[in-house]
Every structure is written in structure tokens, then in C-alpha cells.
Design an enzyme around this catalytic site. Sequence first.
Site: not given
Length: 240
Positions: A37, A64, A66, A69, A125, A216
Site C-alpha cells: 500500500k 491509497d 482517497k 473532488d 475508521t 506494524r
Amino acid sequence: MTPEQARDKIIFALDVHGLADIDRWAAQLAGHVGMFKVGKELFTSCGPEAVKTVQRHGGKVFLDLKYHDIPNTVAKAMVEAARLGVQLANLHALGGEEMMATAAATVRKEFGDERPRLLAVTILTSSTAETLRQVGIERPVEEMVVRLARLAKDSGMDGVVASPLEIESIRAACGPDFLIVTPGVRPSFASLDDQKRVMTPAEAVTAGADYLVIGRPIAKAGDPVAASRMIVDEIAGGCP
């Protein structure tokens, strides 16, 4: 599920700071995860070369960024993402039906089957009911997620990005072929860090997720390759 199928579900989040770091991680993990990603911070810092560096190691990319517009601008941005040869690219479902439909139609017309799969971000999220109320949305988060997922599907999008808690409701609303990419996944051996609402990889796949964004638990492991293999084994062993 075979180990190869399980591996292909893992998207490693490249939360790094430069091309040297991308090169190091892509060299180490290509062949052990399904995709990498590239997000806003990394793309703003390194530009398209971030994607190309992963690809030089044979890695696939989820871009990624997002987009949100006016419809024509988002459609053009998605076309440029497709030109980079990425496998997944996304926009915000809150941009509305016209924005999503224009982007989907433009990319399909330009690239046909040789195109990235297009995803819509439903509700971030980090958003809560209070976050939504502040911008005038009174519906519960869970209801908005499903509403936006349906709108994304009706607009020609291939899938959505959503938290693990919404996987089953999105799958029920949008059917078996609609892609679901989920963050908020923690393997059983990993610390929760700052994540509160999580699932294990096997739980998320069993619930209906197609791809899992994991950062992570791999990046902070003493042996990232071994950690990747453990996640593969966890998915393969916990899913039919």
C-alpha cells in the site's frame, strides 16, 4: 485455503519515509505478501517513483490516495493511477454517485480489462457518530457504511475499504463479488497498539474480507519475513 491464496490477501502498508525505505521493504517482502500500500504521505514525498520502486521488485500496488473532488478531476486522477499500473486505487464514496460513476466509466473506457480495481472509502475508521454529526450526518456510522457501499456498487465501483466490523453487513448488502479491503487487522501474535476494534486475519477473511491491510505487525517484527509467514499460516489454517 492454500498458503498462496492466503499470501495474496495480505497488503503490506508501506508507512515509510523515502525511496530507500521502499526499496528495502519491497526487496524483503516481495513474494511474501500479496501487495504493497502506497498512501498519501509516501506519494506526496516520493511521487510516482514510490509505485515504480515497488514494481521493480515485482510487487503489486494498492494506491491509497482517497480522491475526493469534482467528478472530472477525480476521473482524470484515476486514469493517471491506472497508467501507473497499480492493482487497486480508491476514492471517497462521500464524493457521491456522479463522481464515482464518472471515474469508473472513464477508467473502464480507457483501459478495459487492463485496469486497476476501483475502491470507495465508506466512512474512515477514525470517524465516530459525533464526527458525522459535526458535518450534518445524523445516521449511525454502521448504517452510513452500508448505504455508501451500496451507492459505490451502483456507481460502478469494484469494492470498498471498510473496517472489520462492517464486513458481514457489506457482504450481505453487496454480494459475493464486491471487493472488501479492510484495515484494523491484528494477527494473534501481535500487539493491538492503538487499535481498539480489530479482528485477527483469519476472522476477517472468514467474515468476508478479500484483502487485509497490515502494517506494524510485520514492520515492527524482529523478522518481518517470518511474521509474514506466520500471518499466512494463520489465515490458511483458520479459513476453509
